[in-house]
Design an enzyme around this catalytic site. Structure first.
Site, PDB file in Angstrom:
ATOM      1  N   ASN A 208      13.782  -3.218   1.475  1.00 34.56           N
ATOM      2  CA  ASN A 208      13.486  -1.854   1.926  1.00 34.56           C
ATOM      3  C   ASN A 208      14.678  -0.899   1.917  1.00 34.56           C
ATOM      4  O   ASN A 208      14.574   0.204   1.363  1.00 34.56           O
ATOM      5  CB  ASN A 208      12.809  -1.897   3.303  1.00 34.56           C
ATOM      6  CG  ASN A 208      11.448  -2.574   3.248  1.00 34.56           C
ATOM      7  OD1 ASN A 208      11.225  -3.446   2.434  1.00 34.56           O
ATOM      8  ND2 ASN A 208      10.525  -2.183   4.100  1.00 34.56           N
TER       9      ASN A 208
ATOM     10  N   SER B 270       7.783   0.772   2.052  1.00 34.56           N
ATOM     11  CA  SER B 270       7.397   1.624   3.182  1.00 34.56           C
ATOM     12  C   SER B 270       8.588   2.466   3.654  1.00 34.56           C
ATOM     13  O   SER B 270       8.419   3.618   4.061  1.00 34.56           O
ATOM     14  CB  SER B 270       6.856   0.769   4.324  1.00 34.56           C
ATOM     15  OG  SER B 270       7.788  -0.226   4.671  1.00 34.56           O
TER      16      SER B 270
ATOM     17  N   GLU C  59      12.032   2.292   9.616  1.00 35.88           N
ATOM     18  CA  GLU C  59      12.034   1.091  10.463  1.00 35.88           C
ATOM     19  C   GLU C  59      13.352   0.314  10.346  1.00 35.88           C
ATOM     20  O   GLU C  59      13.392  -0.874  10.637  1.00 35.88           O
ATOM     21  CB  GLU C  59      10.850   0.205  10.085  1.00 35.88           C
ATOM     22  CG  GLU C  59       9.521   0.865  10.400  1.00 35.88           C
ATOM     23  CD  GLU C  59       8.322  -0.024  10.170  1.00 35.88           C
ATOM     24  OE1 GLU C  59       7.470  -0.124  11.059  1.00 35.88           O
ATOM     25  OE2 GLU C  59       8.217  -0.618   9.075  1.00 35.88           O
TER      26      GLU C  59
ATOM     27  N   ARG D 200       9.177  11.316   2.889  1.00 35.55           N
ATOM     28  CA  ARG D 200       8.483  12.295   3.739  1.00 35.55           C
ATOM     29  C   ARG D 200       9.376  12.849   4.838  1.00 35.55           C
ATOM     30  O   ARG D 200       8.895  13.548   5.724  1.00 35.55           O
ATOM     31  CB  ARG D 200       7.243  11.653   4.377  1.00 35.55           C
ATOM     32  CG  ARG D 200       6.225  11.282   3.338  1.00 35.55           C
ATOM     33  CD  ARG D 200       4.892  10.926   3.940  1.00 35.55           C
ATOM     34  NE  ARG D 200       3.934  10.786   2.863  1.00 35.55           N
ATOM     35  CZ  ARG D 200       3.768   9.676   2.148  1.00 35.55           C
ATOM     36  NH1 ARG D 200       4.472   8.599   2.414  1.00 35.55           N
ATOM     37  NH2 ARG D 200       2.893   9.643   1.162  1.00 35.55           N
TER      38      ARG D 200
ATOM     39  N   LYS E 207       9.417 -12.712   6.862  1.00 36.67           N
ATOM     40  CA  LYS E 207       9.112 -11.447   6.197  1.00 36.67           C
ATOM     41  C   LYS E 207      10.213 -10.420   6.468  1.00 36.67           C
ATOM     42  O   LYS E 207      10.581  -9.633   5.594  1.00 36.67           O
ATOM     43  CB  LYS E 207       7.759 -10.898   6.649  1.00 36.67           C
ATOM     44  CG  LYS E 207       7.468  -9.639   5.850  1.00 36.67           C
ATOM     45  CD  LYS E 207       6.164  -9.016   6.028  1.00 36.67           C
ATOM     46  CE  LYS E 207       6.136  -7.792   5.103  1.00 36.67           C
ATOM     47  NZ  LYS E 207       5.481  -6.665   5.701  1.00 36.67           N
TER      48      LYS E 207
ATOM     49  N   ALA F 111       0.858  -1.194   0.000  1.00 38.82           N
ATOM     50  CA  ALA F 111       0.000   0.000   0.000  1.00 38.82           C
ATOM     51  C   ALA F 111       0.892   1.241   0.000  1.00 38.82           C
ATOM     52  O   ALA F 111       1.953   1.246   0.627  1.00 38.82           O
ATOM     53  CB  ALA F 111      -0.891   0.002   1.230  1.00 38.82           C
TER      54      ALA F 111
HETATM   55  O1  PAF Z   1       7.579  -2.591   3.724  1.00 41.82           O
HETATM   56  C1  PAF Z   1       7.029  -2.738   2.603  1.00 41.82           C
HETATM   57  O2  PAF Z   1       6.998  -1.850   1.756  1.00 41.82           O
HETATM   58  C2  PAF Z   1       6.359  -4.064   2.314  1.00 41.82           C
HETATM   59  O3  PAF Z   1       6.583  -4.923   3.408  1.00 41.82           O
HETATM   60  C3  PAF Z   1       6.801  -4.767   1.022  1.00 41.82           C
HETATM   61  C4  PAF Z   1       6.231  -6.175   0.996  1.00 41.82           C
HETATM   62  C5  PAF Z   1       8.310  -4.806   0.882  1.00 41.82           C
HETATM   63  C6  PAF Z   1       6.174  -4.104  -0.182  1.00 41.82           C
HETATM   64  O4  PAF Z   1       6.683  -2.856  -0.492  1.00 41.82           O
END
Ligand code: PAF
Length: 319
Positions: free
Chosen positions: A201, A263, A275, A270, A193, A135
């Site tokens: 990321n 993310s 994280e 921004r 994950k 998202a």
């Molecule tokens: O952190 C994220 O953005 C999501 O976990 C992922 C799956 C890498 C998709 O961008």
């Protein structure tokens, strides 16, 4: 059912919209700009789920808010503050869904519940959710879902005291048409994950690229090296993943979310904190405890930390 989503940014708003569409009484708690836009014109979701939703939105959790369930979609670095506040303001015995990227989030929530002294058995209420649905917050009030994913939950039959809470969360998601997968070991799913996030990321955040660009070199090689180092940290923590399964996860995730800005990249865009500490930093700490170094991870963590050193921690973070 009343559902509060604390830290409603991209992921929280998308999940909130799906639950709202299924008839749940959802309240999003998010940043002032996002809340103002939602109040003015509704929450616009683009991509896989299309629509504009008139969802209740607040900038803060009002004291004494009543709810049956709370989703925490705040960033990991803001989780302690959010859970402490929720432990004070929300009813004691309701499921708390933790949907953060990264590792170590249950300990943070457990500590908040214990310190508030409201709940005798925090583990009965904590539900770890591992989300792979991408998202992007396009603008305040507008979220795009550029690809598919699922929410992984512990198998309620093997989730010990939290089984009934997991069942309640799963039932609401399934009613809303959200893909849910039950896994036998949710810690393993969170690690799996985190390893994939550690490869995607930081590279996307450093080079300002979409997830899909990781399919090409030089980024493909960089992501692969980070995956190998993350795998060695996971093995030190007792998770015996095979390289093949993690490579499959990595390239499948990248293909499924090719159009997404990760993310971490959205946070860098921004000027917000990222994280990095709860993803790659957690892997470094795990490796250090075994006197093992992860050189590529160390270097990229340093670069991301330097890049966001001046970022402030806003009051309400979103994931
Ligand atoms: O952190 C994220 O953005 C999501 O976990 C992922 C799956 C890498 C998709 O961008």
């Amino acid at each position: 059912m009343r559902i509060v989503v604390l830290g409603a940014g991209a992921v929280g708003s998308l999940i909130g919209a799906m639950l709202h569409r299924a008839g749940e009484d959802v309240v999003l708690v998010g940043s002032p700009a996002h809340v103002e836009a939602i109040r003015a014109g509704g929450l616009r979701i683009e991509g896989r789920l299309e629509g504009t939703f008139a969802i209740a939105a607040e900038t803060r959790l009002a004291p004494g808010t009543s709810t049956d369930l709370v989703w925490f979609t705040v960033k990991t670095f803001d989780l302690a503050r959010a859970t402490e506040q929720a432990a004070r303001e929300l009813p004691g015995s309701i499921p708390w869904v933790l949907a953060q990227n990264g590792l170590g989030v249950e300990e943070v929530a457990r500590a908040a519940l214990r310190s508030a002294g409201r709940v005798a058995d925090p583990d009965r209420w904590l539900v770890r959710a591992v989300n792979t649905i991408p998202a992007t917050l396009v603008a305040p009030g507008i979220v795009r879902q550029p690809g598919d994913g699922e929410i992984r939950l512990a198998d309620p039959n093997h989730a010990g005291t939290s089984g009934p809470s997991v069942r309640l969360v799963a039932a609401s998601l399934l009613r809303a048409g959200v893909p849910v997968r039950f896994v036998p070991d949710i810690d393993r799913a969170a690690w799996r994950k985190a390893v994939v996030n550690a490869a995607i990321n930081p590279v996307t955040a450093e080079h300002d690229i979409l997830n899909g660009q990781l399919l090409q070199d030089p980024w493909r090689t960089e992501a692969t090296i980070l995956l190998l180092e993350a795998l060695s940290a996971a093995r030190l923590a007792g998770y015996d993943f095979s390289l093949e399964e993690l490579e499959r996860d990595l390239w499948e995730t990248i293909r499924a979310t090719a159009g997404n800005r990760s993310s971490m990249l959205q946070d860098v865009d921004r000027g917000r904190p990222t994280e990095i500490d709860s993803i790659s930093g957690y892997l470094l700490d795990t490796a250090r405890r075994h006197s093992v170094t992860l050189p590529a991870t160390e270097r990229i963590v340093e670069r991301i930390r330097r890049r966001t050193a001046s970022a402030s921690h806003p009051r309400q973070q979103r994931s």
